[in-house]
Design a protein around this motif. Structure first.
Motif, PDB file in Angstrom:
ATOM      1  N   THR A  58       1.045  -1.504   0.112  1.00  0.00           N
ATOM      2  CA  THR A  58       0.200   0.100  -0.169  1.00  0.00           C
ATOM      3  C   THR A  58       1.053   1.172  -0.298  1.00  0.00           C
ATOM      4  O   THR A  58       2.163   0.996   0.487  1.00  0.00           O
ATOM      5  N   GLY A  59       0.023   2.511  -0.518  1.00  0.00           N
ATOM      6  CA  GLY A  59       0.981   3.481   0.297  1.00  0.00           C
ATOM      7  C   GLY A  59       1.636   3.853  -0.974  1.00  0.00           C
ATOM      8  O   GLY A  59       1.826   3.269  -2.021  1.00  0.00           O
ATOM      9  N   GLY A  60       1.949   5.372  -2.420  1.00  0.00           N
ATOM     10  CA  GLY A  60       2.719   5.780  -3.481  1.00  0.00           C
ATOM     11  C   GLY A  60       3.618   5.251  -2.738  1.00  0.00           C
ATOM     12  O   GLY A  60       4.673   5.142  -1.797  1.00  0.00           O
ATOM     13  N   MET A  61       5.047   4.904  -4.531  1.00  0.00           N
ATOM     14  CA  MET A  61       5.845   4.023  -4.232  1.00  0.00           C
ATOM     15  C   MET A  61       6.386   4.746  -5.878  1.00  0.00           C
ATOM     16  O   MET A  61       5.264   4.600  -6.574  1.00  0.00           O
ATOM     17  N   VAL A  62       7.415   3.896  -6.110  1.00  0.00           N
ATOM     18  CA  VAL A  62       8.661   4.998  -7.515  1.00  0.00           C
ATOM     19  C   VAL A  62       8.492   3.355  -7.071  1.00  0.00           C
ATOM     20  O   VAL A  62       9.189   3.178  -6.924  1.00  0.00           O
ATOM     21  N   ALA A 126       2.228  14.433 -13.282  1.00  0.00           N
ATOM     22  CA  ALA A 126       0.818  13.483 -13.371  1.00  0.00           C
ATOM     23  C   ALA A 126       1.508  12.291 -12.550  1.00  0.00           C
ATOM     24  O   ALA A 126       1.088  11.556 -11.640  1.00  0.00           O
ATOM     25  N   ALA A 127       2.866  11.792 -12.253  1.00  0.00           N
ATOM     26  CA  ALA A 127       3.409  10.659 -11.955  1.00  0.00           C
ATOM     27  C   ALA A 127       3.796  11.271 -10.829  1.00  0.00           C
ATOM     28  O   ALA A 127       3.014  10.199  -9.492  1.00  0.00           O
ATOM     29  N   GLU A 132       1.210  10.759  -5.096  1.00  0.00           N
ATOM     30  CA  GLU A 132       0.599  11.138  -3.446  1.00  0.00           C
ATOM     31  C   GLU A 132      -1.112  10.568  -3.412  1.00  0.00           C
ATOM     32  O   GLU A 132      -1.622  11.284  -2.044  1.00  0.00           O
ATOM     33  N   GLN A 133      -1.183   9.873  -4.641  1.00  0.00           N
ATOM     34  CA  GLN A 133      -2.520   9.564  -3.869  1.00  0.00           C
ATOM     35  C   GLN A 133      -2.334   7.821  -3.415  1.00  0.00           C
ATOM     36  O   GLN A 133      -3.559   7.144  -3.647  1.00  0.00           O
ATOM     37  N   GLY A 134      -1.107   7.741  -3.580  1.00  0.00           N
ATOM     38  CA  GLY A 134      -0.528   6.471  -2.927  1.00  0.00           C
ATOM     39  C   GLY A 134      -0.638   5.239  -4.323  1.00  0.00           C
ATOM     40  O   GLY A 134      -0.581   4.024  -2.956  1.00  0.00           O
ATOM     41  N   GLU A 135       0.012   5.424  -5.505  1.00  0.00           N
ATOM     42  CA  GLU A 135      -0.790   4.308  -6.382  1.00  0.00           C
ATOM     43  C   GLU A 135       1.134   4.378  -6.421  1.00  0.00           C
ATOM     44  O   GLU A 135       1.832   4.687  -6.346  1.00  0.00           O
ATOM     45  N   CYS A 169       8.649   9.470  -0.981  1.00  0.00           N
ATOM     46  CA  CYS A 169       7.871   7.988  -1.315  1.00  0.00           C
ATOM     47  C   CYS A 169       9.400   7.268  -1.360  1.00  0.00           C
ATOM     48  O   CYS A 169      10.514   7.795  -1.736  1.00  0.00           O
ATOM     49  N   PRO A 170       9.224   6.099  -1.039  1.00  0.00           N
ATOM     50  CA  PRO A 170       9.840   4.443  -1.313  1.00  0.00           C
ATOM     51  C   PRO A 170      10.394   4.826  -2.825  1.00  0.00           C
ATOM     52  O   PRO A 170       9.374   4.757  -3.621  1.00  0.00           O
ATOM     53  N   VAL A 171      11.586   4.375  -2.923  1.00  0.00           N
ATOM     54  CA  VAL A 171      11.889   4.321  -4.534  1.00  0.00           C
ATOM     55  C   VAL A 171      12.568   2.201  -4.351  1.00  0.00           C
ATOM     56  O   VAL A 171      13.483   2.514  -4.004  1.00  0.00           O
ATOM     57  N   ILE A 172      12.021   1.167  -5.621  1.00  0.00           N
ATOM     58  CA  ILE A 172      12.387   0.107  -5.048  1.00  0.00           C
ATOM     59  C   ILE A 172      12.783  -0.553  -6.302  1.00  0.00           C
ATOM     60  O   ILE A 172      12.401  -0.425  -7.689  1.00  0.00           O
TER      61      ILE A 172
END
Length: 268
Positions: A58-62, A126-127, A132-135, A169-172
């Motif tokens: 869950t939560g916003g991430m890249v 957009a990204a 920020e919307q948790g996507e 946000c975290p970067v994976i």
């Protein structure tokens, strides 16, 4: 096609591990993509997916990944979907203008990148909004399929680092290998499905960007953060390949500058 009850059966057939937990609401258009792409990949390729525990549920991430073939977005999409996330990939704007496919990927929530135009900043905005919307937003920092002679990641553009530092946000880091055996994008346009190729994907732990937090977001800082990110992707690819990645990543801009200088000298 069902959304969960068939996971164990699919794992037994494909050799994949499954990730427990409810699936996200996917909507009609992304559901259509899943219904087309997932069975195709399960039938025509093998999957060796690992590291799913490093992808937040869950939560916003890249997530950032290497680009080795025009085929790997499908593989990455399946991987992220199996992590119980809906990927929103940034892709070339030209793909979104295709008659049928363009309508589908646009409606499925993917994000077009307009290069060298007045709309170039739209993809970034957009990204950021999506995160920020948790996507779950996916970025190919290289911007194109790698030109490294040995297939390692190249130096990257700074978009993913900027999104992460602006949103926190975290970067994976995610590495993939095998898609180039199906579609070697620079070796002709032939698709080779048989014998079935293994699509290998691994996600690493979040990239540590703490050294860059709280500092002014300058171009220099973004390039430093991007270098850290791309080396983490290269490290994960090294795990997949069982090899040591290069200490210095291939720089396409420098390579093109050298080629241009060589051509100028030859024409004098």
């Amino acid at each position: 096609m069902t959304d969960g009850s068939d996971d164990d059966q699919e794992a037994a057939v494909s050799g994949r591990s499954t990730t427990r937990g409810p699936r996200p609401r996917r909507g009609f258009w992304f559901g259509l993509v899943v219904a087309i792409v997932k069975p195709f990949l399960l039938i025509w390729t093998k999957q060796d997916f690992c590291g799913q525990q490093n992808v937040p549920r869950t939560g916003g991430m890249v997530f950032v990944t290497n680009h080795i073939s025009h085929f790997d977005p499908f593989v990455l999409g399946l991987y992220v979907w199996e992590c119980r996330r809906i990927p929103r990939l940034l892709g070339k704007a030209s793909l979104f203008k295709l008659p049928i496919a363009g309508r589908i990927i646009t409606s499925a929530g993917q994000i077009p990148v307009y290069r060298d135009s007045a709309e170039a900043a739209d993809a970034f905005r957009a990204a950021v909004a999506a995160v920020e919307q948790g996507e779950c937003v996916g970025v190919y920092p290289e911007g194109t399929i790698t030109r490294d002679p040995d297939g390692w990641p190249m130096t990257g553009k700074t978009g993913a680092a900027r999104i992460a530092l602006m949103t926190g946000c975290p970067v994976i880091p995610i590495a993939n290998w095998g898609a180039q055996e199906v579609f070697a994008s620079y070796g002709g346009l032939k698709i080779r499905l048989l014998p079935r190729k293994t699509m290998r994907v691994i996600a690493g732990e979040p990239v540590d960007l703490s050294a860059f937090e709280g500092r002014p977001i300058t171009n220099e800082l973004l390039h430093e953060a991007t270098e850290v990110i791309m080396h983490r992707v290269a490290d994960e690819l090294g795990v997949l390949r069982g090899e040591t990645p290069p200490k210095e990543l291939f720089d396409l801009r420098k390579e093109r500058a050298v080629e241009n200088n060589r051509e100028d000298e030859e024409t004098r």
